[in-house]
Design a protein around this motif. Sequence first.
Motif, PDB file in Angstrom:
ATOM      1  N   LEU A 430      61.103  45.199  47.625  1.00  0.00           N
ATOM      2  CA  LEU A 430      60.222  46.087  48.387  1.00  0.00           C
ATOM      3  C   LEU A 430      59.287  46.783  47.399  1.00  0.00           C
ATOM      4  O   LEU A 430      59.685  47.709  46.685  1.00  0.00           O
ATOM      5  CB  LEU A 430      61.069  47.112  49.166  1.00  0.00           C
ATOM      6  CG  LEU A 430      60.341  48.067  50.097  1.00  0.00           C
ATOM      7  CD1 LEU A 430      59.502  47.322  51.119  1.00  0.00           C
ATOM      8  CD2 LEU A 430      61.352  48.960  50.837  1.00  0.00           C
ATOM      9  N   ILE A 431      58.054  46.289  47.359  1.00  0.00           N
ATOM     10  CA  ILE A 431      57.094  46.813  46.373  1.00  0.00           C
ATOM     11  C   ILE A 431      56.089  47.720  47.083  1.00  0.00           C
ATOM     12  O   ILE A 431      55.446  47.298  48.047  1.00  0.00           O
ATOM     13  CB  ILE A 431      56.364  45.659  45.647  1.00  0.00           C
ATOM     14  CG1 ILE A 431      57.403  44.764  44.955  1.00  0.00           C
ATOM     15  CG2 ILE A 431      55.363  46.192  44.622  1.00  0.00           C
ATOM     16  CD1 ILE A 431      56.852  43.487  44.391  1.00  0.00           C
ATOM     17  N   ILE A 432      55.992  48.946  46.609  1.00  0.00           N
ATOM     18  CA  ILE A 432      55.120  49.932  47.246  1.00  0.00           C
ATOM     19  C   ILE A 432      53.783  49.994  46.497  1.00  0.00           C
ATOM     20  O   ILE A 432      53.754  50.047  45.269  1.00  0.00           O
ATOM     21  CB  ILE A 432      55.783  51.332  47.243  1.00  0.00           C
ATOM     22  CG1 ILE A 432      57.220  51.249  47.776  1.00  0.00           C
ATOM     23  CG2 ILE A 432      54.949  52.336  48.038  1.00  0.00           C
ATOM     24  CD1 ILE A 432      57.371  50.623  49.135  1.00  0.00           C
ATOM     25  N   MET A 433      52.708  50.006  47.288  1.00  0.00           N
ATOM     26  CA  MET A 433      51.379  50.038  46.660  1.00  0.00           C
ATOM     27  C   MET A 433      50.596  51.248  47.118  1.00  0.00           C
ATOM     28  O   MET A 433      50.698  51.652  48.284  1.00  0.00           O
ATOM     29  CB  MET A 433      50.637  48.757  47.036  1.00  0.00           C
ATOM     30  CG  MET A 433      51.239  47.549  46.351  1.00  0.00           C
ATOM     31  SD  MET A 433      50.869  46.005  47.130  1.00  0.00           S
ATOM     32  CE  MET A 433      51.859  46.019  48.564  1.00  0.00           C
ATOM     33  N   ASP A 434      49.831  51.837  46.200  1.00  0.00           N
ATOM     34  CA  ASP A 434      49.014  52.989  46.571  1.00  0.00           C
ATOM     35  C   ASP A 434      47.542  52.592  46.652  1.00  0.00           C
ATOM     36  O   ASP A 434      47.201  51.407  46.542  1.00  0.00           O
ATOM     37  CB  ASP A 434      49.254  54.164  45.614  1.00  0.00           C
ATOM     38  CG  ASP A 434      48.692  53.897  44.221  1.00  0.00           C
ATOM     39  OD1 ASP A 434      48.021  52.862  44.032  1.00  0.00           O
ATOM     40  OD2 ASP A 434      48.924  54.726  43.327  1.00  0.00           O
ATOM     41  N   GLU A 435      46.691  53.559  46.832  1.00  0.00           N
ATOM     42  CA  GLU A 435      45.259  53.294  47.040  1.00  0.00           C
ATOM     43  C   GLU A 435      44.604  52.543  45.890  1.00  0.00           C
ATOM     44  O   GLU A 435      43.530  51.973  46.054  1.00  0.00           O
ATOM     45  CB  GLU A 435      44.526  54.631  47.270  1.00  0.00           C
ATOM     46  CG  GLU A 435      44.697  55.591  46.108  1.00  0.00           C
ATOM     47  CD  GLU A 435      44.387  57.048  46.476  1.00  0.00           C
ATOM     48  OE1 GLU A 435      43.315  57.510  46.129  1.00  0.00           O
ATOM     49  OE2 GLU A 435      45.236  57.703  47.099  1.00  0.00           O
ATOM     50  N   ASP A 436      45.236  52.561  44.711  1.00  0.00           N
ATOM     51  CA  ASP A 436      44.641  51.881  43.557  1.00  0.00           C
ATOM     52  C   ASP A 436      44.971  50.393  43.485  1.00  0.00           C
ATOM     53  O   ASP A 436      44.657  49.724  42.507  1.00  0.00           O
ATOM     54  CB  ASP A 436      45.124  52.535  42.244  1.00  0.00           C
ATOM     55  CG  ASP A 436      44.599  53.945  42.110  1.00  0.00           C
ATOM     56  OD1 ASP A 436      43.579  54.245  42.759  1.00  0.00           O
ATOM     57  OD2 ASP A 436      45.212  54.753  41.386  1.00  0.00           O
ATOM     58  N   THR A 437      45.670  49.859  44.494  1.00  0.00           N
ATOM     59  CA  THR A 437      46.016  48.431  44.471  1.00  0.00           C
ATOM     60  C   THR A 437      44.944  47.630  45.190  1.00  0.00           C
ATOM     61  O   THR A 437      44.551  47.975  46.306  1.00  0.00           O
ATOM     62  CB  THR A 437      47.368  48.198  45.185  1.00  0.00           C
ATOM     63  OG1 THR A 437      48.311  49.104  44.664  1.00  0.00           O
ATOM     64  CG2 THR A 437      47.855  46.770  45.004  1.00  0.00           C
ATOM     65  N   GLY A 534      38.826  49.112  42.678  1.00  0.00           N
ATOM     66  CA  GLY A 534      38.430  49.209  41.269  1.00  0.00           C
ATOM     67  C   GLY A 534      39.394  48.503  40.338  1.00  0.00           C
ATOM     68  O   GLY A 534      39.685  48.978  39.246  1.00  0.00           O
ATOM     69  N   VAL A 535      39.920  47.353  40.770  1.00  0.00           N
ATOM     70  CA  VAL A 535      40.894  46.627  39.949  1.00  0.00           C
ATOM     71  C   VAL A 535      40.275  45.372  39.330  1.00  0.00           C
ATOM     72  O   VAL A 535      40.479  45.091  38.152  1.00  0.00           O
ATOM     73  CB  VAL A 535      42.128  46.244  40.803  1.00  0.00           C
ATOM     74  CG1 VAL A 535      43.047  45.307  40.037  1.00  0.00           C
ATOM     75  CG2 VAL A 535      42.879  47.495  41.234  1.00  0.00           C
ATOM     76  N   CYS A 536      39.521  44.626  40.127  1.00  0.00           N
ATOM     77  CA  CYS A 536      38.983  43.344  39.643  1.00  0.00           C
ATOM     78  C   CYS A 536      37.865  43.621  38.637  1.00  0.00           C
ATOM     79  O   CYS A 536      36.763  44.044  39.011  1.00  0.00           O
ATOM     80  CB  CYS A 536      38.473  42.516  40.826  1.00  0.00           C
ATOM     81  SG  CYS A 536      39.794  42.123  41.980  1.00  0.00           S
ATOM     82  N   ARG A 537      38.184  43.388  37.384  1.00  0.00           N
ATOM     83  CA  ARG A 537      37.293  43.792  36.287  1.00  0.00           C
ATOM     84  C   ARG A 537      35.891  43.231  36.412  1.00  0.00           C
ATOM     85  O   ARG A 537      34.908  43.894  36.138  1.00  0.00           O
ATOM     86  CB  ARG A 537      37.889  43.348  34.953  1.00  0.00           C
ATOM     87  CG  ARG A 537      38.999  44.267  34.523  1.00  0.00           C
ATOM     88  CD  ARG A 537      39.219  44.174  33.065  1.00  0.00           C
ATOM     89  NE  ARG A 537      39.803  45.438  32.611  1.00  0.00           N
ATOM     90  CZ  ARG A 537      40.171  45.664  31.372  1.00  0.00           C
ATOM     91  NH1 ARG A 537      39.999  44.758  30.467  1.00  0.00           N
ATOM     92  NH2 ARG A 537      40.680  46.821  31.030  1.00  0.00           N
ATOM     93  N   ALA A 538      35.856  41.930  36.817  1.00  0.00           N
ATOM     94  CA  ALA A 538      34.566  41.253  36.863  1.00  0.00           C
ATOM     95  C   ALA A 538      33.616  41.913  37.857  1.00  0.00           C
ATOM     96  O   ALA A 538      32.406  41.687  37.805  1.00  0.00           O
ATOM     97  CB  ALA A 538      34.774  39.793  37.223  1.00  0.00           C
TER      98      ALA A 538
END
Length: 597
Positions: A430-437, A534-538
């Motif tokens: 059970l993996i929890i993700m926040d707004e930064d995912t 704001g995760v995908c660097r490209a």
Amino acid sequence: MELYRAHVLVCAGAGCISSGCQAVKSALEESIDRLGLKREVKVVETGCMGPCDLGPVIVVYPEGVFYRQLKPADAVEIAEEHLLKGRVVERLLYKAPENGKTAVTSDQIDFFKKQTRIALRNTGIINPESVEEYIARDGYRALGKVLTTMTPQEVIECIKKSGLRGRGGAGFPTGLKWEFSAKAPGKPRYVVCNADEGDPGAFMDRSILEGDPHSVLEAMAICGYAIGSNQGYVYVRAEYPLAVQRLSLAIEKAREYGLLGENIFGTGFSFDVEIRVGAGAFVCGEETALLASIEGRRGEPRPRPPFPAQEGLWGKPTVINNVETWANIPPIILKGPEWFASIGTEKSKGTKVFALAGKVNNTGLVEVPMGTTLREIIFDIGGGIPGGKQFKAAQTGGPSGGCIPARYLDVPVDYESLTRLGAIMGSGGLIIMDEDTCMVDLARFFLEFVQDESCGKCSPCRIGTKRMLEIVERITRGEGRDGDIELLEELGHGIKSSALCGLGQTAPNPVLSTIRHFRDEYEAHIYHKKCPAGVCRALMVYAIDEEKCNGCGRCALVCPAGAVYGEKKKPHRIDLEKCLRCGTCMEKCKFGAIYTI
Ligand SMILES: Cc1cc2nc3c(=O)[nH]c(=O)nc-3n(C[C@H](O)[C@H](O)[C@H](O)COP(=O)(O)O)c2cc1C
Ligand code: SF4
Ligand code: SF4
Ligand code: SF4
Ligand code: FES
């Protein structure tokens, strides 16, 4: 028997071992010795207590005082203050992250309060290396009961009536599986424990084997009696050396006590267990691949039917169950099927163990009644999302599963509800993700995992998942095209309906479920060339805040592309044509002047 005034339980699960519990235990024992308390205080090593991120943790009984994040020096203080003088060491107690409230005993901590421990009933409480401690907690009483008072058919009926379903992922009714095997022609029959646990981040089965190995052995012997088998195998991955070691010791002890081997309890029933260590391929968790691997063949799935219950190991009827499924068996036999069936929901009975991980305050191992809501697990037990961030989604079932967005936080966690949402219960990751995912990046991660782990036997999985991964990677690089989402859906459904085994049949799930619940994120990547999280660097655009920049020039020095320009002591700028979006400048700027858009 020696009597002690106090017991100190030291968690020696893999998590606490890696955070240094052995040094804490040594310091504790040395201090106890030095203070002359050796005859009064006993130190006991246990399996995982649950809140692994608080490790090393210990509990001092009889009061049940819970200490966390200990260093060897803290252990010395606990011995001198608590064990010698009876004074609780306040500063080492747990403090709730949300309100700073101190808890003295574990039952005052929300993490423990909402849990119901059946499969984990002994984990974190007994010394897993002591068969006596297992016996003292009713261990092997269920085996005694079935061998002396029940017929094999009565055992099967009991498991059927309890409503227990397999905890390894598919949720197949356990009693029914046993019945198929018992009725299938062919001898000898076999009993197998699937301890291959390969989902990234999952450690439920490992913790049970490390913390309570006898519960699995006892359950396998009960099944052996029910289906007419005298031989069991535990297939466990080589990456779990502590589990292998404790299980080996448990088998040795059980044989020594006559609880495994010939003529158990003098009833004429014989049953033994051997360990088979797997090399850690994810696909070897699939039951037919696992059985092939035990037989010494290449760990590749084969078509079903025939199912292992009818034609399993060496073509003979074989019951294969998951570690957690096994751990539920002895309490069902002892307390009765009605007791078990009274816990949970109409179609999902009992409890489920989850490995709670990701962006949540209390990570670790939790066991809750089926039907508990996601909100209760994440916010009441898990203590919510760190740093005041927003909950975005939870991924259940690892690479075979799907995500559940915030609007479904109040959905009960059971087999049916999760399937309706396009997710699955799975084995308990059970993996929890926040707004930064970034949900597209998440789908890419799981797709990459299954691509790596695909055995290559059938083309829908071998080629199809590769094509899907290429498309998702393209999207995260900002090269997504109109029609990509539809193409992913078409490919995903095609692979699901044509792949040979469960790996391929579920591999597209993370992509399909993120498209279902977060289509707008895919569209932002494809049509607006933006990654909202704001995760995908490209897809990031780096810029310098002229107000904050003092012109120190550090960013220009580290930039591998020579993209930063500007005069010394004057605000600098970034040439976006040259910028490679590597992020080095932002990491190195000491003044927080560089940001992304
Ligand atoms: C790719 C793949 C990996 C699997 N890995 C595991 C595993 O690690 N442990 C497990 O118990 N079941 C795993 N399963 C499910 C098993 O095939 C099987 O259904 C299960 O062991 C049956 O036990 P249960 O009825 O107690 O759940 C996996 C299935 C697939 C398709
Ligand atoms: S679906 Fe994938 S893992 Fe399963 S047999 Fe086919 S190629 Fe192998
Ligand atoms: S490192 Fe920061 S402060 Fe220095 S020049 Fe670059 S942006 Fe300006
Ligand atoms: S992101 Fe990398 S390439 Fe772009 S300006 Fe900064 S250091 Fe240079
Ligand atoms: S390993 Fe110690 S709490 Fe989990």
